[in-house]
Design a protein around this motif. Structure first.
Motif, PDB file in Angstrom:
ATOM      1  N   ASN A   1       3.613 106.561  57.185  1.00 13.99           N
ATOM      2  CA  ASN A   1       3.947 107.240  58.434  1.00 13.99           C
ATOM      3  C   ASN A   1       2.849 107.016  59.473  1.00 13.99           C
ATOM      4  N   ASN A   2       3.245 106.469  60.631  1.00 16.69           N
ATOM      5  CA  ASN A   2       2.288 106.198  61.707  1.00 16.69           C
ATOM      6  C   ASN A   2       1.109 105.359  61.218  1.00 16.69           C
ATOM      7  N   ALA A   3       1.416 104.264  60.543  1.00 15.25           N
ATOM      8  CA  ALA A   3       0.366 103.371  60.040  1.00 15.25           C
ATOM      9  C   ALA A   3      -0.433 102.789  61.192  1.00 15.25           C
ATOM     10  N   VAL A   4      -1.749 102.655  60.994  1.00 10.98           N
ATOM     11  CA  VAL A   4      -2.627 102.121  62.040  1.00 10.98           C
ATOM     12  C   VAL A   4      -3.170 100.743  61.678  1.00 10.98           C
ATOM     13  N   LYS A   5      -2.705 100.176  60.546  1.00  9.40           N
ATOM     14  CA  LYS A   5      -3.098  98.835  60.134  1.00  9.40           C
ATOM     15  C   LYS A   5      -1.881  97.915  60.168  1.00  9.40           C
ATOM     16  N   ASN A   6      -2.138  96.606  60.247  1.00 10.10           N
ATOM     17  CA  ASN A   6      -1.023  95.670  60.425  1.00 10.10           C
ATOM     18  C   ASN A   6      -0.372  95.236  59.109  1.00 10.10           C
ATOM     19  N   ARG A   7      -0.853  95.756  57.975  1.00 11.31           N
ATOM     20  CA  ARG A   7      -0.217  95.508  56.681  1.00 11.31           C
ATOM     21  C   ARG A   7      -0.110  96.827  55.916  1.00 11.31           C
ATOM     22  N   SER A   8       0.547  97.790  56.509  1.00  4.69           N
ATOM     23  CA  SER A   8       0.645  99.137  55.937  1.00  4.69           C
ATOM     24  C   SER A   8      -0.755  99.735  55.830  1.00  4.69           C
ATOM     25  N   ASN A   9      -1.288  99.937  54.604  1.00 13.08           N
ATOM     26  CA  ASN A   9      -2.644 100.487  54.468  1.00 13.08           C
ATOM     27  C   ASN A   9      -3.684  99.386  54.294  1.00 13.08           C
ATOM     28  N   GLN A  10      -3.279  98.124  54.461  1.00 16.85           N
ATOM     29  CA  GLN A  10      -4.177  96.981  54.335  1.00 16.85           C
ATOM     30  C   GLN A  10      -4.224  96.220  55.658  1.00 16.85           C
ATOM     31  N   GLY A  11      -5.032  95.158  55.683  1.00 20.04           N
ATOM     32  CA  GLY A  11      -5.119  94.344  56.885  1.00 20.04           C
ATOM     33  C   GLY A  11      -6.083  94.919  57.905  1.00 20.04           C
ATOM     34  N   SER A  12      -5.804  94.679  59.178  1.00 24.64           N
ATOM     35  CA  SER A  12      -6.704  95.063  60.269  1.00 24.64           C
ATOM     36  C   SER A  12      -6.197  96.292  61.008  1.00 24.64           C
ATOM     37  N   TYR A  13      -7.140  97.107  61.470  1.00 24.40           N
ATOM     38  CA  TYR A  13      -6.792  98.240  62.320  1.00 24.40           C
ATOM     39  C   TYR A  13      -6.256  97.736  63.656  1.00 24.40           C
ATOM     40  N   MET A  14      -5.217  98.393  64.145  1.00 21.71           N
ATOM     41  CA  MET A  14      -4.635  98.034  65.441  1.00 21.71           C
ATOM     42  C   MET A  14      -5.212  98.952  66.516  1.00 21.71           C
ATOM     43  N   ALA A  15      -6.482  98.702  66.842  1.00 19.94           N
ATOM     44  CA  ALA A  15      -7.179  99.529  67.839  1.00 19.94           C
ATOM     45  C   ALA A  15      -6.732  99.142  69.244  1.00 19.94           C
ATOM     46  N   ASN A  16      -6.385 100.157  70.040  1.00 17.66           N
ATOM     47  CA  ASN A  16      -5.975  99.892  71.424  1.00 17.66           C
ATOM     48  C   ASN A  16      -6.870 100.661  72.396  1.00 17.66           C
ATOM     49  N   ASP A  17      -6.455 100.755  73.657  1.00 22.25           N
ATOM     50  CA  ASP A  17      -7.313 101.347  74.689  1.00 22.25           C
ATOM     51  C   ASP A  17      -7.425 102.865  74.598  1.00 22.25           C
ATOM     52  N   SER A  18      -6.607 103.487  73.752  1.00 29.45           N
ATOM     53  CA  SER A  18      -6.660 104.951  73.639  1.00 29.45           C
ATOM     54  C   SER A  18      -6.957 105.417  72.220  1.00 29.45           C
ATOM     55  N   GLY A  19      -7.242 104.498  71.347  1.00 28.67           N
ATOM     56  CA  GLY A  19      -7.490 104.836  69.951  1.00 28.67           C
ATOM     57  C   GLY A  19      -6.879 103.796  69.033  1.00 28.67           C
ATOM     58  N   PHE A  20      -5.655 104.105  68.548  1.00 29.08           N
ATOM     59  CA  PHE A  20      -4.988 103.186  67.637  1.00 29.08           C
ATOM     60  C   PHE A  20      -3.485 103.177  67.905  1.00 29.08           C
ATOM     61  N   TYR A  21      -2.909 102.003  67.775  1.00 31.90           N
ATOM     62  CA  TYR A  21      -1.454 101.904  67.831  1.00 31.90           C
ATOM     63  C   TYR A  21      -0.904 102.361  66.485  1.00 31.90           C
ATOM     64  N   GLU A  22       0.134 103.192  66.517  1.00 27.86           N
ATOM     65  CA  GLU A  22       0.728 103.723  65.295  1.00 27.86           C
ATOM     66  C   GLU A  22       2.209 103.386  65.236  1.00 27.86           C
ATOM     67  N   THR A  23       2.670 103.002  64.053  1.00 32.93           N
ATOM     68  CA  THR A  23       4.104 102.763  63.852  1.00 32.93           C
ATOM     69  C   THR A  23       4.439 102.977  62.386  1.00 32.93           C
ATOM     70  N   ASN A  24       5.626 103.473  62.113  1.00 37.88           N
ATOM     71  CA  ASN A  24       6.067 103.672  60.735  1.00 37.88           C
ATOM     72  C   ASN A  24       6.301 102.314  60.071  1.00 37.88           C
ATOM     73  N   THR A  25       5.709 102.135  58.901  1.00 34.20           N
ATOM     74  CA  THR A  25       5.808 100.876  58.175  1.00 34.20           C
ATOM     75  C   THR A  25       6.377 101.125  56.782  1.00 34.20           C
ATOM     76  N   SER A  26       7.364 100.328  56.386  1.00 31.23           N
ATOM     77  CA  SER A  26       8.011 100.475  55.075  1.00 31.23           C
ATOM     78  C   SER A  26       7.875  99.177  54.281  1.00 31.23           C
ATOM     79  N   THR A  27       7.655  99.308  52.973  1.00 33.42           N
ATOM     80  CA  THR A  27       7.572  98.149  52.094  1.00 33.42           C
ATOM     81  C   THR A  27       8.412  98.407  50.848  1.00 33.42           C
ATOM     82  N   LEU A  28       9.250  97.437  50.511  1.00 33.40           N
ATOM     83  CA  LEU A  28      10.100  97.518  49.327  1.00 33.40           C
ATOM     84  C   LEU A  28       9.638  96.469  48.316  1.00 33.40           C
ATOM     85  N   PHE A  29       9.508  96.893  47.060  1.00 31.42           N
ATOM     86  CA  PHE A  29       9.167  95.978  45.970  1.00 31.42           C
ATOM     87  C   PHE A  29      10.243  96.061  44.890  1.00 31.42           C
ATOM     88  N   VAL A  30      10.646  94.915  44.368  1.00 39.20           N
ATOM     89  CA  VAL A  30      11.533  94.843  43.198  1.00 39.20           C
ATOM     90  C   VAL A  30      10.918  93.818  42.258  1.00 39.20           C
TER      91      VAL A  30
END
Length: 400
Positions: free
Chosen positions: A246-275
């Motif tokens: 919920n409102n992930a701030v990294k570009n690979r869910s909880n991994q990868g790089s922080y998406m820091a912007n001019d006001s803090g961090f960009y946030e977006t809901n990210t979903s991953t499915l594994f089978v």
């Protein structure tokens, strides 16, 4: 420095125990197995290291060769107060284990891999609390010491949700006299391991369901590479996991790089499915994995809605899918031949990345199971409209 001195003092204290007072366990069963006088606690202490040599060739480029201590770790596990309250602590000591220091880890090396309590408070039910691997893709949960090949696949590199801090509830039951079902639910911070500055976005929720129609594997073989137990009857594990950050701030869910912007961090809901699936029988093994990541809005933005750029490029969540097929056969001489095919298909319209296909052929010699082994593999990486790459690796694993 204080941490290194502490580890050195601990090892010195343990190695000065008189031989007549201590009988070392069998190789691969830990350096020391300690038990309190009143049996109210136990501690098994282990040490492992991986020594890796890599050589790569790219189209139109010269050969590059490197030598690396890929992993070097101290492990502690046992129980405290009661056998129903277990713990696991794993510390990483190699440079690659420690990498990732940032302001979010107090600018300190990330020594701690696992630090988790596991409380068996009811039949077939455990509560975990601390930092450990999340119940995501199977290949990630398999210990790096128990891998069938030199290292994990590209699918794991791109889609894994790895470790995080939080809570897990684990349950299992017998559907029939053979059919076993295991369930896991997890609540985590959502920004990866060793984070001290958080929670920046929302929380991360993960659930995993595993089915064993022919019964459980020998020696936890569903999370171990190769069929070293030589299953006498066919064993199969079918599983699916879903992760919502919920409102992930990294570009690979909880991994990868922080998406820091001019006001803090960009946030977006990210979903991953594994089978995924694991099959083993009489030295033969087969593993299959599929992963798919999506985001509510993969295009990172500033507070005013303008595109978030880095080095002139749009910052995005790495959405797309991938699958991995891996198989092997273990001969009675404990030599194993294995093969792997991995395909990564990130959404090119969003990420700008071309599909990647990797073919790997591996050979392993198990001297003392996964505790002492030599592994080698050669991989051909195909990238559409880009340079191909050939990679050769040789690795030795030593673990006590």
């Amino acid at each position: 420095m204080k941490f290194k001195m502490m580890v050195a003092m601990l090892l010195f204290a343990l190695t000065t125990v008189k031989a007549q007072e201590y009988n070392a366990p069998k190789f691969g069963k830990g350096l020391f197995n300690l038990v309190g006088k009143d049996s109210s606690w136990t501690m098994k202490i282990g040490l492992r290291a991986q020594f890796l040599a890599t050589s790569t060739w790219e189209d139109g480029a010269s050969n590059e060769t490197s030598f690396l201590i890929r992993r070097s770790r101290l492990k502690f596990d046992g129980y405290a107060y009661s056998p129903k309250l277990k713990y696991k602590i794993e510390l990483g000591l190699s440079n690659s284990d420690l990498s990732g220091a940032s302001q979010f880890t107090s600018n300190a090396p990330r020594y701690i891999l696992d630090a988790v309590l596991m409380w068996n408070f009811a039949p077939n039910l455990e509560f975990w609390f601390g930092q450990t691997k999340l119940p995501g893709n199977r290949e990630r949960v398999v210990s790096s010491s128990n891998l069938q090949m030199v290292d994990r696949s590209l699918l794991n590199s791109v889609f894994t949700i790895d470790r995080d801090m939080g809570m897990q509830l684990r349950h299992h039951f017998d559907l029939t006299n053979k059919f076993v079902v295991k369930e896991i639910v997890s609540l985590a911070q959502g920004e990866g391991r060793n984070v001290t500055t958080g929670n920046l976005g929302g929380y991360q929720y993960t659930t995993r369901l595993e089915l064993f129609p022919f019964g459980d594997f020998e020696d936890h073989g569903d999370y171990s590479g190769g069929d070293l137990s030589r299953e006498e009857t066919p064993k199969l594990s079918l599983a699916a996991a879903y992760d919502f950050n919920n409102n992930a701030v990294k570009n690979r869910s909880n991994q990868g790089s922080y998406m820091a912007n001019d006001s803090g961090f960009y946030e977006t809901n990210t979903s991953t499915l594994f089978v995924d699936a694991m099959f083993k029988y009489n030295g033969f093994s087969f593993m299959a994995e599929y992963a798919d990541r999506s985001a509510e809005d993969p295009y990172a933005k500033n507070a005013d809605g303008s595109p978030l750029l880095k080095d002139g490029n749009q910052v995005v969540v790495e959405v797309g899918e991938g699958f991995n097929l891996q198989t092997g056969y273990l001969f009675k001489s404990n030599w194993e031949v294995s093969g792997r095919y991995t395909s990564i298909m990130l959404d090119k319209n969003i990420t700008g990345k071309n599909p990647e296909n990797q073919y790997t052929l591996g050979v392993s010699k198990y001297i003392v199971g996964h505790h002492l082994k030599i592994q080698s593999d050669i991989s051909h990486l195909q990238i559409k409209n880009d340079n191909d790459e050939l990679m050769f690796r040789l690795q030795c694993e030593l673990s006590f």
